[in-house]
Write an enzyme that holds these catalytic residues in place. Structure first.
Site, mmCIF file in Angstrom:
data_model
loop_
_atom_site.group_PDB
_atom_site.id
_atom_site.type_symbol
_atom_site.label_atom_id
_atom_site.label_comp_id
_atom_site.label_asym_id
_atom_site.label_seq_id
_atom_site.Cartn_x
_atom_site.Cartn_y
_atom_site.Cartn_z
ATOM 1 N N ARG A 223 7.201 55.906 -16.063
ATOM 2 C CA ARG A 223 7.443 55.952 -15.450
ATOM 3 C C ARG A 223 8.651 57.238 -14.669
ATOM 4 N NH1 ARG A 223 11.995 56.384 -18.572
ATOM 5 N NH2 ARG A 223 11.563 54.691 -20.887
ATOM 6 N N HIS A 227 14.706 54.337 -18.395
ATOM 7 C CA HIS A 227 14.002 53.247 -18.381
ATOM 8 C C HIS A 227 15.162 52.493 -17.020
ATOM 9 C CE1 HIS A 227 13.934 49.974 -21.126
ATOM 10 N NE2 HIS A 227 14.887 49.857 -21.303
ATOM 11 N N TYR A 235 15.924 61.884 -23.869
ATOM 12 C CA TYR A 235 15.110 61.523 -24.764
ATOM 13 C C TYR A 235 13.831 62.198 -24.841
ATOM 14 C CZ TYR A 235 14.624 57.842 -21.778
ATOM 15 O OH TYR A 235 14.061 56.781 -21.264
HETATM 16 C C1 LIG Z 1 12.865 40.530 -27.141
HETATM 17 C C2 LIG Z 1 13.477 42.022 -26.973
HETATM 18 N N1 LIG Z 1 13.572 43.066 -27.748
HETATM 19 C C3 LIG Z 1 14.971 44.131 -26.561
HETATM 20 C C4 LIG Z 1 14.965 44.999 -25.676
HETATM 21 C C5 LIG Z 1 15.380 45.167 -25.330
HETATM 22 N N2 LIG Z 1 14.572 46.344 -24.746
HETATM 23 C C6 LIG Z 1 14.545 46.024 -23.002
HETATM 24 S S1 LIG Z 1 13.558 47.064 -22.204
HETATM 25 C C7 LIG Z 1 12.722 47.852 -24.052
HETATM 26 C C8 LIG Z 1 11.493 48.049 -23.539
HETATM 27 C C9 LIG Z 1 9.882 47.695 -23.703
HETATM 28 O O1 LIG Z 1 9.352 48.689 -23.505
HETATM 29 P P1 LIG Z 1 7.741 48.383 -23.060
HETATM 30 O O2 LIG Z 1 7.454 47.530 -23.490
HETATM 31 O O3 LIG Z 1 6.774 49.671 -23.532
HETATM 32 O O4 LIG Z 1 8.727 48.636 -21.326
HETATM 33 P P2 LIG Z 1 9.544 49.450 -20.298
HETATM 34 O O5 LIG Z 1 10.528 49.189 -20.158
HETATM 35 O O6 LIG Z 1 8.584 50.334 -21.278
HETATM 36 O O7 LIG Z 1 8.889 49.254 -19.118
HETATM 37 C C10 LIG Z 1 13.026 47.550 -25.108
HETATM 38 C C11 LIG Z 1 13.650 47.458 -25.995
HETATM 39 C C12 LIG Z 1 14.500 42.961 -24.766
HETATM 40 N N3 LIG Z 1 14.695 43.384 -23.407
HETATM 41 N N4 LIG Z 1 14.257 41.956 -25.130
#
Ligand SMILES: Cc1ncc(C[n+]2csc(CCOP(=O)(O)OP(=O)(O)O)c2C)c(N)n1
Ligand SMILES: Cc1ncc(C[n+]2csc(CCOP(=O)(O)OP(=O)(O)O)c2C)c(N)n1
Ligand SMILES: [Mg+2]
Ligand SMILES: [Mg+2]
Lengths: 306, 324, 306, 324
Positions: A223, A227, A235
């Site tokens: 990306r 985030h 980071y």
């Molecule tokens: C169950 C849960 N835990 C924590 C979060 C907070 N959170 C939102 S996005 C994220 C990271 C997700 O990483 P990834 O699956 O790699 O998706 P990306 O954001 O990189 O598209 C987190 C920890 C959440 N939304 N749901």
């Protein structure tokens, strides 16, 4: 892809001017995955998204007007303003739901596959590298393989879960390795190469449709933005980002397509300007749309018969 | 004992009837194809096949999601959670998806599913196989919560739950499964209406599930003492049929609520709060609540007996309420 | 092993006479695992059980008297009658807890390992083949490997999760395969061979103690009795059970030990009769013990300072 | 705005102080080492190292278990759950182990841990990032539930929570983090005592967390109308300081409870049920409850505004209560 890119760039602008509120995740840089997967699916197929699903939906046929209105919380939005960026649903396009729960839609996809396998439908579901840490992902690998479900599990591996690089959230080298114990065919591809995504997806769809069960596709991507809109991005370094900018899926595909003369320069320009027009129209539509009626805040909690 | 009048018979009739009536109905859960530990789903797989009676791995969170995804695509899944204690593993899917998808989609999605949950304390099974957590679900918009205290309601309410277009939690008390109905009851069409199981004019006793029976036992004793309790079996906890309760209070002026769940934060709290608001001028005494003490369910049979509210406790509370 | 066997046979009798109530799972046939693992651990180490943990605890040093009293719900029980068969805790022996939640203690073991790694402690945790379906198991594989925790994950693969054979709850061939994506060393051993268990456990303990992280040990075994006391066992044939009876870990070890003259016949007899005595004493102790006071049912909910 | 008076500053001071004071204290959670999305844990890792400030994968169920296992072995872990909505994934470990292990072990085990949970509706983050589920935890024996509405309480209560020998849930409303205290408050030593944040004699308003501030806003307006509201900030929800509430009612004869959570089945239900029991003869009007409507939290800013109870709604309820 241009539509998605322009749309999300507009979303960022509108967040900055506060025309859009909420917690908004854009997938700029990851459009190759959304596009390749969408192209492999037929009208009878279903799709589940993540918290970062504007692109998944636009590629799947969602009207940018309805999406933009939803993001702004207008009454004309896809979900009448109740869903917002992380909870979009577009049933006419069989885009079942995005979700704010990381890893939360994988099991839903399995259920839809059970419901619709007899009609020859295939169900695709997205999840991130971070979502591979969630227990539910593994429970679903087990059930999808046990029941041979027509499911395509698409990992958008962008190397980060929020602010944590993959190396700090798992020792697993490739997310696709998780398919092995279950005998689930798994491939790793360059997610920024839309044609590679399409190829892999076509194979997976074929397998699913023929009753051969699930496939795991790991798409390596990145990306290019934070985030969430507003992320200070402390980071990661500018160097890393600019390296990936070189691999921008849109740039790569445009160069390829025009240099190989698959698409003429003028056509490409027309695609771009029509995408830009669609985003302008969506913005206009959103702005002209009415707000929902605050007194109806408790509508849609139960069905009409209750 | 006529087998057909046991609680479990009512459930089985309902499941079989709905499976026959609607090909979209299916059930999934751990060991459901072999009947489950209590035999509720016995025989279904032979009649309706593995496509509709699906054994699942031990993956509560995800099988809840699977059921939701099937419901979203038009099926009418029933999911069996073997013990309510394990529902804690599936709360995310239940609360964040099943309950909210209709709303978040602006009405585009329906999640017509039934969450069958065995629960309650009985037999010294200990803290993790005995809970009563129903009050949590009252607080979750989008869910309905049904209970039953007898085979007639078990049958008619389960059928209604399966036909409902929204997620319905159906609570089955383990202590009831093999018990025979001790009353001849009529069928009540509306699953969301309470049932007056005993008429009386001295106090109103509101209860549900197995505790309805303890209340009836206590009422028999109270009658000997010249106190006539009107007993209301709530059946549906969400929505709550306050009308029936208030109407009764206008006759008795005194009310108590009895449930097996821990008293603090239980369903009785919401009911008491609503009653004192709706019937403030009709109450001759505070709304009384009877529930379990503030502790996990103990394993020791002696402690468990001390823990579960029983007719003696109900009697005592009733006497003091009427004496107030 | 004899102690465990005789103890659990007595438990079954006492269930039938209703002196014991509750939901009781015995591990008759699986004693080889409990014994081998316990022998590999030192006094400074910790252990977590499952719903089927009488054997784990007895092998770990639990006094059969206190255990029997707990199963009966007496005030002299390990947990003052509050725990019962599935929730036994024996802190003096660092047997941290059993649990009624399948797969529920794996993460607890990781936490204890974090707390005690600096003291050189190792933490062992049991789980079943069925528990490998739970998401938490996989979340824990990830964290244990990421943090290189001194944890020994012991799978008692008895081929069934309740009434469901392993082939019906997963397509995975060996539970130990799940270690691979995480680079966790994993072995499959004959769980009915106590010496094989001990060897594997010793290796794992050594690795853990030297800071080399977790190990997964899959012990192939079989429960010779029902899933719970009272299980009608309609899901398996007598043939299968009697085949496994031949591989009874106690029979196998006794034969081996006496034939190879590691243990003299008389010593073996003495071991058996002292085990039998201990079980008799435990039963007596349980019977003579008082019930807990019903008015104290809400004791131990919060600590003394609250 | 003096930085030191923001809610988040109070939390940070408490964490730092306890980390310094007790080497057994540690924190774990997603992204805590980089400060988390709100920066509450910023800088801790630099000062105290990765051994005590542990980033975890996205594995809520298991990281809750890890914290419990560390606490059982004598550590004092703090676990950060990024949004209360994700706590639904960790309910099993929280309810079946953290809350019950002391009991089930007959007092052999202590689980001294703090579950820090960010929650509440603010900014249009939608149904899955905005909930208020505190009432569930009131119903779980073995847990304590603390809240705070200002930096002073955030600091002193967080310190007390970390020192407590039982699991304490600490709820942090996202809408408060960066808000400055608008009152000069004394420190209250006992975390389980309520705080009277405003004196008054015409009605008692019981609230907690962010809604305390809305109540204060409403009270200012009420005062202009000649109505003096006494406002009680509960701080601890489990245990509940009923004494302070009842004492106030004996002065005002009227009481309302205000929270952001859905009204039905909320904390207000338990409080109302207890009040009507303990102060039946002192009440001139029914206990009034103000809470969110029975719906998930909507994303649209306009709908969210209509959803969250605000000072206008509180005002209206107060006027009608006093007029009753
Ligand atoms: C169950 C849960 N835990 C924590 C979060 C907070 N959170 C939102 S996005 C994220 C990271 C997700 O990483 P990834 O699956 O790699 O998706 P990306 O954001 O990189 O598209 C987190 C920890 C959440 N939304 N749901
Ligand atoms: C979370 C959870 N789900 C379901 C159950 C019901 N249950 C008890 S034992 C069991 C099977 C466990 O199988 P396995 O892990 O192989 O252990 P075994 O009983 O064979 O020793 C099940 C499903 C439970 N106790 N906990
Ligand atoms: Mg990612
Ligand atoms: Mg097994």
């Amino acid at each position: 892809m241009y539509l998605i890119r322009y749309f999300e760039e507009r979303v960022i602008e509108l967040c900055h001017t506060k025309e859009l509120e909420g917690l908004v995740h854009v997938g700029i840089g990851q459009e190759g995955v959304a596009t390749g997967i969408a192209l492999s699916l037929k009208d009878c197929d279903y799709l589940y998204g993540t918290h970062r699903s504007h692109g998944h939906f636009l590629a799947g046929g969602t009207d940018p007007k309805l999406l933009m209105a939803e993001l702004a919380g207008k009454d004309t939005g896809l979900c009448r303003g109740r869903g917002g960026s992380m909870h979009i649903v577009d049933i006419p396009n069989r885009l079942m739901t995005a979700t704010g729960i990381v890893g939360g839609t994988i099991s839903l996809a399995l259920g839809t596959a059970i419901a619709k396998r007899d009609e020859g439908a295939v169900v695709a579901v997205y999840f991130g590298d971070g979502a591979s840490n969630t227990g539910s992902f593994h429970e679903c690998l087990n059930m999808a393989s046990l029941w041979k479900l027509p499911v395509i599990m698409v990992c958008e591996n962008n190397g980060y879960a929020e602010f944590t690089p993959m190396s700090a959230h798992t020792v697993v080298e490739n997310i696709s390795d998780h398919g092995k114990p279950y005998g689930i065919p798994a491939t790793i591809i360059n997610g920024n190469d839309v044609l590679a995504v399409l190829n892999a997806a076509n194979d997976a769809v074929k397998r699913a449709r023929e009753g051969d069960g699930p496939t795991l596709i790991e798409c390596l991507t990145y990306r290019l933005r934070g985030h969430y809109v507003g992320d200070p991005e402390g980071y990661r370094g500018a160097q890393e980002v600019s390296e990936w900018r070189e691999k921008d899926p849109i740039r790569v595909f445009s160069k390829f397509a025009t240099s190989k003369k698959f698409i003429r320069e003028e056509v490409m320009l027309e695609i771009r300007s029509s995408a830009q027009r669609a985003v302008d129209e969506a913005t206009e539509f959103m702005r002209a749309s009415p707000w929902p009626d605050g007194t109806r805040v408790a509508d849609f909690v139960y069905g009409p018969s209750s | 004992m006529k087998d057909g009048q046991r609680f479990i018979d009512g459930l089985q009739r309902a499941l079989r009837a709905e499976f026959e009536h609607d090909p979209l109905v299916m059930i999934l859960g751990e060991d459901v194809a072999v009947g489950g530990p209590f035999g509720v789903t016995s025989g279904l797989v032979d009649e309706f096949g593995e496509g509709r009676v699906m054994n699942t791995p031990i993956s509560e969170e995800s099988i809840m999601g699977v059921a939701i995804g099937a419901a979203a695509a038009g099926r009418r899944p029933i999911i069996e959670i073997m013990f309510i204690d394990f529902l804690t593993l599936a709360m995310n899917q239940l609360v964040n998806h099943a309950a909210k998808l209709r709303y978040m989609s602006g009405g585009q999605l329906s999640i017509p599913m039934v969450i069958r949950v065995q629960q309650g304390a009985e037999g010294g099974w200990g803290s993790q196989h005995s809970q009563s957590l129903e009050s949590w679900f009252l607080h979750v918009p989008g869910l309905k919560v049904y209970t039953a205290s007898n085979s007639i309601d078990a049958e008619s309410m389960m059928r209604a739950a399966i036909q409902d277009d929204d997620p319905v939690m159906f609570l089955e008390h383990r202590g009831l499964y093999f018990s025979n109905d001790n009353l001849i009851l009529n069928k009540i069409e509306d699953p969301e209406k309470a049932r007056i199981v005993r008429d009386g004019c001295d106090l109103t006793v509101v209860s549900y599930s197995r505790m309805t029976r303890e209340c009836l036992n206590a009422a028999a004793q109270l009658a000997e003492e010249g106190i006539e309790a009107e007993i209301i079996d709530l059946r549906s906890l969400q929505p709550l049929d306050l009308d029936t309760i208030i109407e009764s209070i206008k006759k008795t002026f005194r009310v108590m609520i009895v449930h097996e769940a821990v008293m603090v934060g239980g369903v009785g709290a919401e009911i008491a709060a609503q009653i004192q608001n709706l019937a403030f001028d009709w109450l001759d005494a505070p709304v009384t609540r009877v529930g379990a003490p503030f502790a996990p369910v103990p394993a020791s049979p002696i402690l468990e007996k001390a823990y579960i509210p029983n007719s003696a406790l109900i009697l005592e509370a009733a006497r003091s309420l009427v004496g107030d």
